[in-house]
Design a protein around this motif. Structure first.
Motif, mmCIF file in Angstrom:
data_model
loop_
_atom_site.group_PDB
_atom_site.id
_atom_site.type_symbol
_atom_site.label_atom_id
_atom_site.label_comp_id
_atom_site.label_asym_id
_atom_site.label_seq_id
_atom_site.Cartn_x
_atom_site.Cartn_y
_atom_site.Cartn_z
ATOM 1 N N MET A 8 24.427 32.976 30.858
ATOM 2 C CA MET A 8 25.593 32.664 30.046
ATOM 3 C C MET A 8 26.338 33.954 29.692
ATOM 4 S SD MET A 8 26.352 29.483 29.063
ATOM 5 C CE MET A 8 24.794 28.696 28.647
ATOM 6 N N THR B 271 33.211 31.121 34.225
ATOM 7 C CA THR B 271 32.304 30.301 35.030
ATOM 8 C C THR B 271 32.686 30.359 36.503
ATOM 9 O OG1 THR B 271 31.840 28.799 33.176
ATOM 10 C CG2 THR B 271 31.414 27.962 35.397
ATOM 11 N N THR B 272 33.960 30.253 36.775
ATOM 12 C CA THR B 272 34.440 30.342 38.163
ATOM 13 C C THR B 272 34.098 31.702 38.772
ATOM 14 O OG1 THR B 272 36.256 28.812 37.718
ATOM 15 C CG2 THR B 272 36.470 30.235 39.643
ATOM 16 N N SER C 5 28.537 27.769 26.414
ATOM 17 C CA SER C 5 27.848 26.485 26.263
ATOM 18 C C SER C 5 28.671 25.517 25.417
ATOM 19 C CB SER C 5 26.472 26.702 25.633
ATOM 20 O OG SER C 5 26.598 27.362 24.389
ATOM 21 N N ILE D 141 36.075 30.465 29.010
ATOM 22 C CA ILE D 141 34.807 29.977 29.556
ATOM 23 C C ILE D 141 34.992 29.483 30.990
ATOM 24 C CG2 ILE D 141 33.139 28.068 29.395
ATOM 25 C CD1 ILE D 141 33.223 28.411 26.352
ATOM 26 N N ALA E 20 32.612 23.705 33.896
ATOM 27 C CA ALA E 20 32.798 24.999 33.249
ATOM 28 C C ALA E 20 31.672 25.290 32.259
ATOM 29 C CB ALA E 20 34.143 25.045 32.538
ATOM 30 N N MET E 21 31.108 24.233 31.684
ATOM 31 C CA MET E 21 29.942 24.335 30.811
ATOM 32 C C MET E 21 28.776 23.635 31.493
ATOM 33 S SD MET E 21 31.464 23.520 27.007
ATOM 34 C CE MET E 21 32.364 24.753 26.075
ATOM 35 N N LYS F 229 25.545 29.925 36.716
ATOM 36 C CA LYS F 229 25.915 30.751 35.579
ATOM 37 C C LYS F 229 27.186 30.164 34.965
ATOM 38 C CE LYS F 229 23.876 35.155 37.060
ATOM 39 N NZ LYS F 229 24.133 36.585 37.374
ATOM 40 N N TRP F 230 27.309 30.351 33.657
ATOM 41 C CA TRP F 230 28.441 29.739 32.961
ATOM 42 C C TRP F 230 29.082 30.719 31.985
ATOM 43 C CZ3 TRP F 230 23.891 27.249 34.068
ATOM 44 C CH2 TRP F 230 24.003 26.098 34.874
ATOM 45 N N GLY F 231 30.317 30.438 31.664
ATOM 46 C CA GLY F 231 31.045 31.268 30.708
ATOM 47 C C GLY F 231 30.611 31.046 29.270
#
Length: 430
Positions: free
Chosen positions: A267, A186-187, A197, A182, A247-248, A193-195
């Motif tokens: 996501m 995310t990076t 939740s 995740i 990251a979340m 936007k995120w990897g």
């Protein structure tokens, strides 16, 4: 005609004794009250869902009435909160619809309080797929039938993984591996936007995590919790670093989301019941994206703790005057080829062999079927049917964890409060 049918319905009973006798007679087969085209038996059928579900369901019910002229079906539907608020309020007066849609976590609430008709010998079960009926039993008795089935999976965007040169997860990865994935995604994705939740907010995912370690969320008798405060603290602490690092998504952003993360294009992954794929597919495809399914992370690579779960169930109310006719409706909706084709996969992958053979398997459903075939080796026995207070316990779990998310309580303080609240809810069932 519509004025007289309710009177005819009531005139069949002279009290609770007559109701029980009539129900027993009807359940035996063809000796119960039979309607005619001019004077049909009238049964009620209610469900939760959106307009799309209502449209296909009404089409299937109309077909049933066309093929069963002696039975008239009154239909009604609502969104999920309104549906359950209405049914719960009607429990005290035993004024439940003859056939209604059941959510698995609420099965004990209705089934253990005498609100449901036992279905052994009432509804034919010969056509059901292997394993799907196990979660329809309560204390050894069949009190529901699954309409569709699903299991946990990781819905993800393979196009995003490929674009950023990140390998998609495969069976056997850990929760720590998932957290690292995740953060990496995310990076790579950049702002907004995120990897993935915050998984710690889900009590169902905690149950999965516990079962992967040989534990359980509820005791075998469903009368108490089966885990410790330390385990809850560990679970509620498992995503703290991921959220604080960005990251979340932070809790205020997550709370404001109006669409599921993957479907909303914000996501990369989401731990969900696999049949959510069907609801996500069109939105993602419209934006040029793709979707895939992978197994969930596990605390033990040899134990994913997956099981078939009913997406929804159909039940017959104990107060129904026409259990035989109600059973006929259920059997028709699940096993008539034309009805199954109309209903499609709206309520999940069909639970009957005829239903599965009759529906048009679209791309999303095929992905689900392929995924379930790859994890079949990991299937284990389903957990105990949740207690009657499961809905309230889930709400408390989410509410109290929210205070952890916003820094109002430590995980340890929150765990103490949750155990106190859960004990009160269990006692309220006594």
């Amino acid at each position: 005609m519509s004025i007289h049918k309710p009177l005819r319905r009531r005139s069949l009973l002279a009290g609770a004794t007559a109701a029980a006798a009539l129900g027993a007679t009807a359940a035996c087969g063809d000796d119960g009250p039979a309607g005619t085209a001019d004077d049909p038996v009238e049964i009620g059928f209610e469900w939760w869902g959106d307009d799309a579900r209502a449209e296909v369901t009404k089409q299937a019910v109309d077909l049933f009435m066309e093929k069963s002229p002696g039975i008239k079906v009154r239909t009604n539907f609502a969104d999920y909160p309104a549906y359950w608020e209405g049914l719960t309020g009607r429990m005290a007066s035993r004024d439940l619809p003859d056939v209604f849609q059941m959510d698995y976590p609420r099965l004990r609430q209705f089934g253990a309080t005498g609100m449901l008709t036992p279905l052994d010998g009432v509804v034919s079960t010969d056509d059901f797929r292997d394993g799907v009926l196990e979660t329809a039993k309560l204390d050894g008795k069949l009190v529901a039938v699954p309409v569709g089935s699903n299991m946990f999976g990781l819905i993800y965007r393979p196009d995003w993984f490929e674009e950023h040169g990140i390998a998609a997860p495969e069976a056997g990865y850990s929760w720590e591996d998932y957290g690292a994935l995740i953060a990496q995604m995310t990076t790579a994705l950049g702002a907004d936007k995120w990897g993935g939740s915050d998984w710690a907010s889900s009590y169902l995912l905690m149950e999965l995590w516990l079962r992967q370690q040989g534990g359980a969320f509820y005791a075998d008798d469903a009368a108490s919790l089966a885990f410790t405060k330390d385990q809850l603290v560990e679970w509620w602490s498992s995503t703290t670093a991921l959220v604080s690092s960005g990251a979340m998504p932070p809790p205020d952003v997550a709370a404001e989301a109006t669409a599921p993360g993957v479907a909303g294009g914000v996501m990369a992954t989401e731990l969900r019941w696999d049949t959510a794929m069907s609801g996500y597919w069109a939105a993602v495809a419209e934006g040029g994206g793709t979707l895939a399914l992978a197994p969930p992370p596990s605390a033990d690579p040899t134990n994913l703790a997956l099981h078939l779960r009913p997406s929804v169930q159909f039940v017959i109310a104990a107060n129904s005057e026409f259990p035989a006719e109600s059973a006929k409706l259920i059997e028709f909706l699940l096993s008539d080829p034309e009805a199954a084709a109309i209903l499609g996969t709206n309520r999940g992958i069909p639970s009957t062999k005829t239903g599965l053979a009759s529906v048009e398997i679209d791309e999303a459903s095929q992905v689900v079927l392929d995924y379930e075939a790859t994890v079949e080796q990991y299937l284990i026995e389903a957990p105990v049917v949740p207690p009657a207070a499961a809905g309230s316990i889930e709400a408390k779990f989410t509410e109290i964890y929210g205070q952890v998310q916003y820094g109002e309580m430590t995980p340890a303080e929150a765990a103490d409060l949750f155990f106190t609240e859960a004990e009160t809810l269990f006692q309220s069932e006594q």
